[in-house]
Every structure is written in C-alpha cells, then in structure tokens.
Design a protein around this motif. Structure first.
Motif, PDB file in Angstrom:
ATOM      1  N   GLN A   1      84.167  94.576 128.698  1.00 42.52           N
ATOM      2  CA  GLN A   1      82.728  94.291 128.963  1.00 42.52           C
ATOM      3  C   GLN A   1      82.395  92.803 128.260  1.00 42.52           C
ATOM      4  OE1 GLN A   1      79.883  97.025 127.103  1.00 42.52           O
ATOM      5  NE2 GLN A   1      77.989  95.623 127.620  1.00 42.52           N
TER       6      GLN A   1
ATOM      7  N   GLN B   1      81.733  98.814 131.207  1.00 41.45           N
ATOM      8  CA  GLN B   1      82.230  99.562 129.914  1.00 41.45           C
ATOM      9  C   GLN B   1      82.132 101.079 130.303  1.00 41.45           C
ATOM     10  OE1 GLN B   1      80.548 101.675 127.801  1.00 41.45           O
ATOM     11  NE2 GLN B   1      81.741 101.492 125.644  1.00 41.45           N
TER      12      GLN B   1
ATOM     13  N   SER C   1      76.749  95.892 132.268  1.00 38.77           N
ATOM     14  CA  SER C   1      77.108  96.832 131.138  1.00 38.77           C
ATOM     15  C   SER C   1      77.828  98.003 131.645  1.00 38.77           C
ATOM     16  CB  SER C   1      75.832  96.996 130.394  1.00 38.77           C
ATOM     17  OG  SER C   1      74.838  97.735 131.417  1.00 38.77           O
TER      18      SER C   1
ATOM     19  N   TYR D   1      85.358 103.640 130.691  1.00 38.06           N
ATOM     20  CA  TYR D   1      85.254 105.087 129.904  1.00 38.06           C
ATOM     21  C   TYR D   1      85.604 106.164 131.009  1.00 38.06           C
ATOM     22  CZ  TYR D   1      83.588 108.347 126.491  1.00 38.06           C
ATOM     23  OH  TYR D   1      83.838 109.352 125.703  1.00 38.06           O
TER      24      TYR D   1
ATOM     25  N   ILE E   1      88.239  99.438 126.651  1.00 42.10           N
ATOM     26  CA  ILE E   1      86.809  99.665 127.068  1.00 42.10           C
ATOM     27  C   ILE E   1      85.795  98.932 126.509  1.00 42.10           C
ATOM     28  CG2 ILE E   1      85.118 101.534 126.902  1.00 42.10           C
ATOM     29  CD1 ILE E   1      87.153 103.467 126.860  1.00 42.10           C
ATOM     30  N   ASP E   2      85.669  98.436 125.346  1.00 42.64           N
ATOM     31  CA  ASP E   2      84.635  97.584 124.832  1.00 42.64           C
ATOM     32  C   ASP E   2      85.173  95.956 125.467  1.00 42.64           C
ATOM     33  OD1 ASP E   2      83.257  99.465 123.998  1.00 42.64           O
ATOM     34  OD2 ASP E   2      84.263  99.336 121.964  1.00 42.64           O
TER      35      ASP E   2
ATOM     36  N   LYS F   1      78.489  96.711 118.967  1.00 44.04           N
ATOM     37  CA  LYS F   1      78.977  97.782 119.627  1.00 44.04           C
ATOM     38  C   LYS F   1      78.645  99.019 118.139  1.00 44.04           C
ATOM     39  CE  LYS F   1      80.319  97.625 123.590  1.00 44.04           C
ATOM     40  NZ  LYS F   1      79.491  98.154 124.873  1.00 44.04           N
TER      41      LYS F   1
END
Length: 221
Positions: free
Chosen positions: A125, A15, A12, A19, A121-122, A112
């Motif tokens: 992951q 991400q 996790s 960011y 960014i998402d 999300k």
C-alpha cells in the motif's frame, strides 16, 4: 497499460487484496462492510492523522497530510496519510515549494494499527502511494515508512524492484477481478480469525464448541 478515470479503483484496497482477494471483493464489489475492534481502533488512529488542511514544518521537514494521489498506470486513487518533504541538494528527484527555498524530496508515511507484519501486506500500500506520487510529480521515491500504533515506531520500507513488481501484479489482479465481477471462493485460514467480515464471508461456519452447545441446548428444550 493506462487506465481511464472510469476504471480507477481505491488504492487502499490493495492492502485488502493482498490480505485476502475475497475480502477485497466483498468490500469493493459486493459493497459489504462490518467493523470489529481492530478496524475501529484503526479508524481512531487515523483521526489523529487525516487532516487535509494540515501543513507544517518540523525542523527541516515539511509535513503534508491527507494528500490526494492517483496513478493512471496502476488505475488507483486514494489519500496518502502523511507525505514528508525532506530537504535535498539533488534536484533530480525533488520539487520546489512555494514559500520554501531549495529542493524537497518525498518521503511517504502510512499509519497502521497493530504491529509490523512478516509479509508485504502493508508495504504494498505504501509503495503504491509512492508510485502515485512519482507519476504525479515526475520524481523517483526510493524510501518511505510504516508507523505502527502498537509499537509506536516507524518501520523503514525500501521501494525496490521486487516490491514495485508486486504492486503492479496486485493492481492488475484487482482490475481483472473487478471487471469480471466475481467474488473469489472462501479459503479458511488463520487470517480469518481477525477479519471483520468473517461472519459475512462464511455465515454458516461455527466452531465445534459453538455447534455442540447449540445442538445440545436445542435437544434439551
């Protein structure tokens, strides 16, 4: 390169690193954390998803939740929110499941809070989750989806070469930063506004309005 069990980092975190590397380091190296409205709402969203004992079949799709995953190539481990298994006639990149006939293809879904973002960014992951599943089950996964709580819809994600290369690059950078034990320097930008760690990251930073209010108050008392 293959990472050992002692080298594994939380998936996790990729991400967070994408960011802001400093945010990631504050959480995973300095062990700092602080909630804000966005993080709490995200946790609430996941309480409706994260159930490690949940297995069901909706139509022709089998749904697994909170699936433990890991990759020695990436050096990452974590939990996939939802992994759907779609029926397929192609057994090349599929698996067999007890009590379910035929072949099944993986389709990971990450939940999300908020709405779709312009960057990856998402997506990195989700792609990292797919790469973990590929390594564990010896399959190839081409697609997945991001579900956003604000829009209440899925956004398709294609795990192409560029996205996979970005995941590998971020994972390597995470390991190098963690091994060095250094917290990257702060870099104030628009992302800081919604960061739950902004007061920890930059505790001395005040807006001009807040500064003048404090100074004027102190001068008149």
């Amino acid at each position: 390169m293959t990472y050992t069990e002692d080298d594994m980092l939380m998936l996790s975190g990729i991400q967070h690193f994408a960011y802001c590397p400093r945010q990631w380091a504050l959480i995973h190296i300095a062990q700092e954390w602080s909630d804000n409205r966005l993080t709490v709402e995200g946790q609430i969203l996941h309480t409706h998803v994260d159930d490690p004992f949940y297995r069901n079949k909706v139509g022709e799709v089998i749904c697994w939740r909170s699936l433990n995953i890991a990759s020695r190539e990436l050096g990452l481990y974590g939990v996939a929110d939802v992994v759907e298994l779609h029926p397929t006639q192609d057994n090349k990149n599929a698996i067999e499941i007890a009590d379910s006939s035929g072949w099944w293809q993986f389709f990971p879904v990450e939940y999300k809070h908020g709405k779709p973002k312009a960057d990856n960014i998402d997506a990195v992951q989700l792609c990292a989750q797919a790469m973990c599943l590929e390594e564990q089950y010896n399959v190839v996964i081409n697609n997945g989806a991001l579900y956003y709580g604000e829009t209440r819809r899925r956004e398709p994600v294609s795990f192409d070469k560029a996205l996979r290369a970005e995941v590998l690059s971020l994972a390597d950078a995470m390991h190098l930063t963690f091994k060095a034990g250094n917290i990257p320097l702060e870099e104030k930008n628009a992302k800081c506004r919604n960061c739950s760690l902004k007061d920890i990251c930059m505790p001395g930073l005040k807006s001009a309005r807040a500064y003048l209010k404090t100074e004027l108050y102190e001068e008149t008392t």
